[in-house]
Design a protein around this motif. Sequence first.
Motif, PDB file in Angstrom:
ATOM      1  N   GLU A 143       0.847  -1.196   0.000  1.00 16.30           N
ATOM      2  CA  GLU A 143       0.000   0.000   0.000  1.00 16.30           C
ATOM      3  C   GLU A 143       0.889   1.256   0.000  1.00 16.30           C
ATOM      4  N   PRO A 144       0.577   2.309  -0.783  1.00 16.81           N
ATOM      5  CA  PRO A 144      -0.650   2.493  -1.564  1.00 16.81           C
ATOM      6  C   PRO A 144      -0.530   2.066  -3.023  1.00 16.81           C
ATOM      7  N   PHE A 145       0.519   1.337  -3.373  1.00 21.66           N
ATOM      8  CA  PHE A 145       0.724   0.935  -4.762  1.00 21.66           C
ATOM      9  C   PHE A 145       0.082  -0.419  -5.059  1.00 21.66           C
ATOM     10  N   GLY A 146      -0.129  -1.217  -4.025  1.00 15.37           N
ATOM     11  CA  GLY A 146      -0.794  -2.509  -4.167  1.00 15.37           C
ATOM     12  C   GLY A 146      -2.143  -2.497  -3.495  1.00 15.37           C
ATOM     13  N   GLN A 147      -3.017  -3.411  -3.913  1.00 13.66           N
ATOM     14  CA  GLN A 147      -4.386  -3.436  -3.387  1.00 13.66           C
ATOM     15  C   GLN A 147      -4.507  -4.204  -2.085  1.00 13.66           C
ATOM     16  N   GLY A 148      -3.606  -5.158  -1.830  1.00 13.30           N
ATOM     17  CA  GLY A 148      -3.640  -5.878  -0.575  1.00 13.30           C
ATOM     18  C   GLY A 148      -4.358  -7.202  -0.609  1.00 13.30           C
ATOM     19  N   ASP A 149      -5.052  -7.516  -1.698  1.00 17.63           N
ATOM     20  CA  ASP A 149      -5.785  -8.778  -1.795  1.00 17.63           C
ATOM     21  C   ASP A 149      -5.946  -9.138  -3.275  1.00 17.63           C
ATOM     22  N   LEU A 150      -6.380 -10.346  -3.524  1.00 22.79           N
ATOM     23  CA  LEU A 150      -6.589 -10.830  -4.884  1.00 22.79           C
ATOM     24  C   LEU A 150      -7.780 -10.136  -5.528  1.00 22.79           C
ATOM     25  N   GLY A 151      -7.590  -9.650  -6.756  1.00 26.40           N
ATOM     26  CA  GLY A 151      -8.665  -9.015  -7.506  1.00 26.40           C
ATOM     27  C   GLY A 151      -8.844  -9.685  -8.858  1.00 26.40           C
ATOM     28  N   ALA A 152      -9.988  -9.484  -9.475  1.00 22.86           N
ATOM     29  CA  ALA A 152     -10.258 -10.088 -10.784  1.00 22.86           C
ATOM     30  C   ALA A 152     -11.326  -9.273 -11.496  1.00 22.86           C
ATOM     31  N   GLY A 153     -11.438  -9.491 -12.797  1.00 23.34           N
ATOM     32  CA  GLY A 153     -12.448  -8.769 -13.549  1.00 23.34           C
ATOM     33  C   GLY A 153     -12.492  -9.182 -14.998  1.00 23.34           C
ATOM     34  N   LEU A 154     -13.394  -8.556 -15.732  1.00 26.68           N
ATOM     35  CA  LEU A 154     -13.563  -8.811 -17.158  1.00 26.68           C
ATOM     36  C   LEU A 154     -13.747  -7.480 -17.877  1.00 26.68           C
ATOM     37  N   LYS A 155     -12.937  -7.251 -18.917  1.00 18.32           N
ATOM     38  CA  LYS A 155     -13.065  -6.069 -19.750  1.00 18.32           C
ATOM     39  C   LYS A 155     -13.579  -6.470 -21.129  1.00 18.32           C
ATOM     40  N   VAL A 156     -14.422  -5.604 -21.703  1.00 20.07           N
ATOM     41  CA  VAL A 156     -14.955  -5.833 -23.047  1.00 20.07           C
ATOM     42  C   VAL A 156     -14.664  -4.589 -23.883  1.00 20.07           C
ATOM     43  N   PRO A 157     -13.513  -4.542 -24.548  1.00 17.32           N
ATOM     44  CA  PRO A 157     -13.186  -3.392 -25.394  1.00 17.32           C
ATOM     45  C   PRO A 157     -13.799  -3.516 -26.787  1.00 17.32           C
ATOM     46  N   LEU A 158     -14.215  -2.380 -27.337  1.00 16.84           N
ATOM     47  CA  LEU A 158     -14.815  -2.328 -28.665  1.00 16.84           C
ATOM     48  C   LEU A 158     -14.356  -1.044 -29.349  1.00 16.84           C
ATOM     49  N   SER A 159     -14.034  -1.132 -30.631  1.00 24.04           N
ATOM     50  CA  SER A 159     -13.645   0.046 -31.390  1.00 24.04           C
ATOM     51  C   SER A 159     -14.283   0.005 -32.771  1.00 24.04           C
ATOM     52  N   TYR A 160     -14.493   1.185 -33.344  1.00 22.54           N
ATOM     53  CA  TYR A 160     -15.109   1.286 -34.672  1.00 22.54           C
ATOM     54  C   TYR A 160     -14.492   2.456 -35.429  1.00 22.54           C
ATOM     55  N   GLU A 161     -13.998   2.197 -36.627  1.00 18.60           N
ATOM     56  CA  GLU A 161     -13.406   3.227 -37.461  1.00 18.60           C
ATOM     57  C   GLU A 161     -14.492   3.942 -38.256  1.00 18.60           C
ATOM     58  N   LEU A 162     -14.682   5.220 -37.959  1.00 18.10           N
ATOM     59  CA  LEU A 162     -15.665   6.014 -38.689  1.00 18.10           C
ATOM     60  C   LEU A 162     -15.138   6.426 -40.060  1.00 18.10           C
ATOM     61  N   ALA A 169     -14.211   4.350 -29.520  1.00 19.83           N
ATOM     62  CA  ALA A 169     -13.872   3.163 -28.742  1.00 19.83           C
ATOM     63  C   ALA A 169     -14.565   3.215 -27.389  1.00 19.83           C
ATOM     64  N   THR A 170     -14.932   2.033 -26.894  1.00 25.44           N
ATOM     65  CA  THR A 170     -15.494   1.908 -25.553  1.00 25.44           C
ATOM     66  C   THR A 170     -14.814   0.732 -24.852  1.00 25.44           C
ATOM     67  N   THR A 171     -14.747   0.816 -23.536  1.00 27.00           N
ATOM     68  CA  THR A 171     -14.265  -0.298 -22.719  1.00 27.00           C
ATOM     69  C   THR A 171     -15.210  -0.451 -21.542  1.00 27.00           C
ATOM     70  N   THR A 172     -15.883  -1.593 -21.483  1.00 29.27           N
ATOM     71  CA  THR A 172     -16.800  -1.901 -20.383  1.00 29.27           C
ATOM     72  C   THR A 172     -16.130  -2.905 -19.455  1.00 29.27           C
ATOM     73  N   SER A 173     -16.119  -2.603 -18.150  1.00 28.36           N
ATOM     74  CA  SER A 173     -15.430  -3.462 -17.184  1.00 28.36           C
ATOM     75  C   SER A 173     -16.360  -3.859 -16.045  1.00 28.36           C
ATOM     76  N   PHE A 174     -16.284  -5.133 -15.675  1.00 26.30           N
ATOM     77  CA  PHE A 174     -16.979  -5.673 -14.511  1.00 26.30           C
ATOM     78  C   PHE A 174     -15.904  -6.241 -13.592  1.00 26.30           C
ATOM     79  N   ASP A 175     -15.812  -5.700 -12.371  1.00 32.06           N
ATOM     80  CA  ASP A 175     -14.682  -6.040 -11.510  1.00 32.06           C
ATOM     81  C   ASP A 175     -15.110  -6.582 -10.157  1.00 32.06           C
ATOM     82  N   ALA A 176     -14.346  -7.569  -9.684  1.00 33.40           N
ATOM     83  CA  ALA A 176     -14.383  -7.967  -8.281  1.00 33.40           C
ATOM     84  C   ALA A 176     -13.247  -7.197  -7.626  1.00 33.40           C
ATOM     85  N   ALA A 177     -13.500  -5.933  -7.329  1.00 32.08           N
ATOM     86  CA  ALA A 177     -12.455  -5.019  -6.865  1.00 32.08           C
ATOM     87  C   ALA A 177     -12.167  -5.236  -5.381  1.00 32.08           C
ATOM     88  N   VAL A 178     -10.926  -5.010  -5.007  1.00 34.79           N
ATOM     89  CA  VAL A 178     -10.509  -5.171  -3.615  1.00 34.79           C
ATOM     90  C   VAL A 178     -11.069  -4.035  -2.760  1.00 34.79           C
TER      91      VAL A 178
END
Length: 265
Positions: A143-162, A169-178
């Motif tokens: 601490e304060p550079f580490g979270q102190g416990d195990l974390g996990a998550g899922l990111k869903v990045p998407l991009s589109y060339e106009l 671009a978008t990035t949607t994240s669902f996290d089991a945050a510490v």
Amino acid sequence: MRKLFIAFGCLVLSPSAAWAQEREYCPDRPGIGTPACTMAPGKASLEVGLGDWSVDADSAERQDVFLTGDTLLRYGIADHAEVQLGWTALGFARTRDRLTGTVDHRSGTGDVTVALRRNLANPDGSGLSLAVMPYVTLPVGREPFGQGDLGAGLKVPLSYELSQSWSLATTTSFDAAVNEDGSGRHFAFDEVVGAQLELSKAVSVTAEYEFTLDRDPASHHTEQVGGLSLAWQPADDLQLDLGANLGLDHDAQDAEVYFGVSRRF
């Protein structure tokens, strides 16, 4: 007959090899969001944050954090997939109590992040590109550079060339945050929306907006951040970058400025 088979093999393999070589370099840096592109098979990307300064202040205290060696290693394991290993090599934190005037200095390393990015459409990032990216954070930092416990998550990045110059671009994240106290986990949701403009073949600028919903047991809150970044690729396998983020509400970190370099091998 042997020569015929060799010639046929060269014809079959050459389009794939040429395509892999021609894939444009697509680093994760800079910016808040995550790109949907993946590294070509057998190709690696080393991306290093050379300097990152952030400040967060309220009526009770002010904390300045400086990071260096914020490193991400990406390696293509298939035409549509890559593995990632991230680690912050060194951090310095200075916290000043506004009431007493006392100053606390800390230094240390950050946590290790392991991820897999699986692209579902256009792994080179062209056109409409979509990916899923599960990840795990291992609590090896302090601490304060580490979270102190195990974390996990899922990111869903998407991009589109106009167009040739503009992309979204978008990035949607669902996290089991510490949790804030460093023990246990809670749900957090994060959404990043960005627009990129290519000023030239080598230079691009990106503007982003981030919204975070954090259900930490100690403090349920939302955060909003705006970011602006600039990337310059002087060579096909090299990129230099710099950027800045600004907190848009009182719960978000006040400000951050950073710069770094990315190299493809």
